[in-house]
Design an enzyme around this catalytic site. Structure first.
Site, short mmCIF file in Angstrom:
data_model
loop_
_atom_site.label_atom_id
_atom_site.label_comp_id
_atom_site.label_asym_id
_atom_site.label_seq_id
_atom_site.Cartn_x
_atom_site.Cartn_y
_atom_site.Cartn_z
N LYS A 56 0.66 -1.31 0.03
CA LYS A 56 -0.35 -0.55 -0.02
C LYS A 56 0.83 1.33 -0.06
CE LYS A 56 -3.95 1.79 2.29
NZ LYS A 56 -5.11 2.18 1.38
N CYS A 141 -3.75 9.39 -6.77
CA CYS A 141 -4.55 9.09 -5.93
C CYS A 141 -5.21 10.45 -5.27
CB CYS A 141 -3.81 8.48 -4.35
SG CYS A 141 -5.62 8.35 -3.10
N ASN A 202 -5.83 4.47 -12.23
CA ASN A 202 -5.35 4.70 -11.39
C ASN A 202 -7.40 4.99 -10.79
OD1 ASN A 202 -6.09 5.64 -7.96
ND2 ASN A 202 -3.78 6.11 -8.28
#
Lengths: 313, 261
Positions: A56, A141, A202
């Site tokens: 992660k 992100c 993403n």
């Protein structure tokens, strides 16, 4: 099933792929932040069977992550606004990275910086451990104020990628956001800046409203949409980038099994990542590997490399 | 922690009790044999994209000899509506047992303060305490008599059950916390587990912080995986930066360790 004296033709298929000079034993890996290597998951199948492993995303310093609610189910997908909680680079390198390294498959280390200095420091720190094979830059992100701009403005993307590439010998994978006018342009920019591979895509930024509370469903208001809902968008992103760049692409976005994975391979991905479906079916990645093998055997291919980009004719 | 499995399991029976709550009995031997009080399973009865995620449910009871376990689900959304209509013999995917099992049973007297679907979470604990011959007092609360959940099971395992209804249709007319306070005053309990109401959680935490009891909360959270992958089910830690995960660090927490809304 192999009977006495009868060979399973699937076992003869070569599933290995090459990502920026790193050999993946098969083309299936987890998407960053969707699969933990630990005792619980070992009960299902060994992560040593994967094409690659990935952490992660880590930042240099510890982060708490976003306030709950952090996830919200949507049709054929989910929104998440986890906010990348992490214990920081030092704890990661001490506690987690050696575990990933010992598994066997190549180790992709996913990193993100809040500033240019952090990108540099973290990249050099990871390289200095000697435990990473590829460095994935999470430039995309959607849940961080500092996240999206890295890969949505061409000049910023170029600056981060070229700076990191200039500092480390590790092959750099740029993870791109789809929330741009033309992702193929961003893919070209990443390649021109020295990226050795691309991860795409993403999540898409979105939101949901909780009609009982009459408020945004997520604590962060917006989140990233993932799951089969975005798969056609992701396949198109990979397909269009493949026509534009020469570097390998790790395709992701709604991979729920072999059929979806093969779609990405045909679109031009050299490997695929399973994300949200790891939550639904703990065997999703293993099932995907086996299904790709079966497909290739049935279609008469001896190597998965023969079908990468085949959809382009 | 016992190793969780991901299996296709069989729905053995279903029964609605009370209205709006469905009891599902599921056959999956390994889960039935290894589950402990406080643990949960992730359940998916569909191959659809909507709903798509599995749903977490506390294990109400497990019978290791018969290889079955029971869930009690409040029918309120897409997933629970779907599960409530599954026919006997249907297959459903189950991952579990998940979460930390309760392993400390050294209290002189335990109270279970529960309301609504929260009652389902503590039945396994009540049964375990009963087997150990430990006194367990249940305060079962609901808006009205017809919405008391898991009543007969809790009556079976508890030393005593006290009912509180908001409208006074049965038992004490008022807040279940009044009944809990009385049990504490009488010196019957030193440990309290609660589930099903924020005000109960706040009350138990206050008692815990005051040193009157050891307080524990059964928590829930929006959960995608149940095993630490998605980081969805975050609960704020008390007095510290950061979050605990309901699925991995809970679902049962010492009340003073977490922030209660």
């Amino acid at each position: 099933m192999a009977g006495a004296g009868i060979e399973d033709p699937g076992q003869q298929v070569d599933l290995s792929v090459d990502i920026a000079g790193v050999r993946f034993p098969n083309p299936v890996m987890p998407a960053s932040g969707t699969y933990e290597v630990d005792e619980i998951h070992d009960n299902f199948f060994s992560p040593s069977e994967l094409g690659a492993v990935i952490n992660k995303t880590i930042f240099l310093h510890p982060r708490p992550g976003n306030p709950p609610p952090r996830i919200w189910e949507t049709p054929c997908g989910m929104l998440n606004a986890i906010g990348i909680p992490c214990d920081g680079a030092e704890a990661f390198i001490r506690d987690r990275l050696p575990i990933l390294r010992r598994l066997g498959p190549p180790v992709v280390v996913s990193i993100a910086g809040e500033t240019m200095d952090e990108w540099i420091e973290l990249s050099e720190l990871i390289e200095s451990t000697g435990m990473a094979d590829l460095l994935e830059l999470n430039l995309s992100c959607p849940n961080l104020s500092e996240g999206i701009p890295w890969s949505t403005e061409e000049k910023t993307l170029e600056r981060v990628v070229s700076t990191v590439v200039g500092r480390v010998k590790l092959p750099v994978v740029a993870k791109l956001s789809p929330v741009v006018t033309d992702i193929a342009d961003m893919a070209r920019t990443a390649e021109a800046s020295g990226a050795a591979a691309l991860s795409m895509i993403n999540t898409y930024k979105g939101m949901a409203i909780d009609i009982k509370k009459k408020r945004p469903a997520l604590g962060n208001i917006t989140g990233g949409l993932s799951g089969p809902a975005i798969r056609p968008l992701a396949v198109w992103a990979v397909y269009s980038a493949y026509e534009t760049v020469k570097i390998p692409i790790i395709g992701m976005g709604g991979v729920d099994g072999p059929t979806a994975a093969i779609e990405f391979l045909l679109a031009g991905a050299s490997a695929v990542a399973v994300g949200m479906y790891n939550f639904i079916d703990p065997f999703a990645m293993k099932r995907t590997i086996e299904g790709i093998r079966t497909y290739l055997a049935e279609e008469g291919y001896s190597s998965v490399r023969e079908i990468i980009g085949l959809g382009h004719g | 922690m016992a190793a969780p499995v991901y299996r296709k399991a069989i729905l053995v029976s279903r029964k609605e009790s009370p209205k709006g709550y469905m009891h599902l009995v599921i056959r999956e031997e390994q889960i039935a044999q290894t589950a402990g009080p406080g643990q949960f399973v992730m359940v998916r009865g569909w191959h659809t994209g909507d709903p798509i995620l599995p749903r977490p449910f506390d294990i109400v009871l497990a019978d290791p000899l018969k290889g079955i376990f029971r869930l009690c689900i409040k029918v309120e959304g897409k997933g629970t509506r779907f599960l409530s209509t599954l026919k006997k013999g249907s297959g459903l995917y189950v991952t579990g047992p998940l979460g930390k099992s309760i392993t400390e049973f050294d209290s002189a007297g335990t109270a279970l303060l529960v309301r609504g679907a929260g009652a389902a979470a503590v039945v396994f604990l009540a049964e375990t305490l009963a087997k150990l011959k430990k006194p367990v007092y249940t305060v079962l609360s609901a808006s009205t008599k017809s919405r008391l959940v898991c009543r007969s099971l809790l009556e079976q395992f508890s030393t005593d059950v006290f009912i509180a209804t908001d409208d006074g249709t049965e038992g004490y007319s008022g807040n279940g916390t009044d009944l809990l306070d009385k049990l504490i005053e009488e010196g019957k309990v030193d440990t309290v587990y609660t589930c099903g109401a924020h005000r109960f959680a706040r009350h138990v935490k206050a008692l815990d912080l005051a040193g009157k009891v050891r307080g524990y909360l059964f928590l829930e959270g929006n959960m995608g995986c149940g095993m630490g992958d998605c980081h969805g089910c975050a609960v704020k830690k008390e007095g510290k930066d950061g979050y605990a995960l309901v699925c991995m660090d809970g679902p049962v927490f010492r009340s003073r360790d977490v922030v209660v809304e």
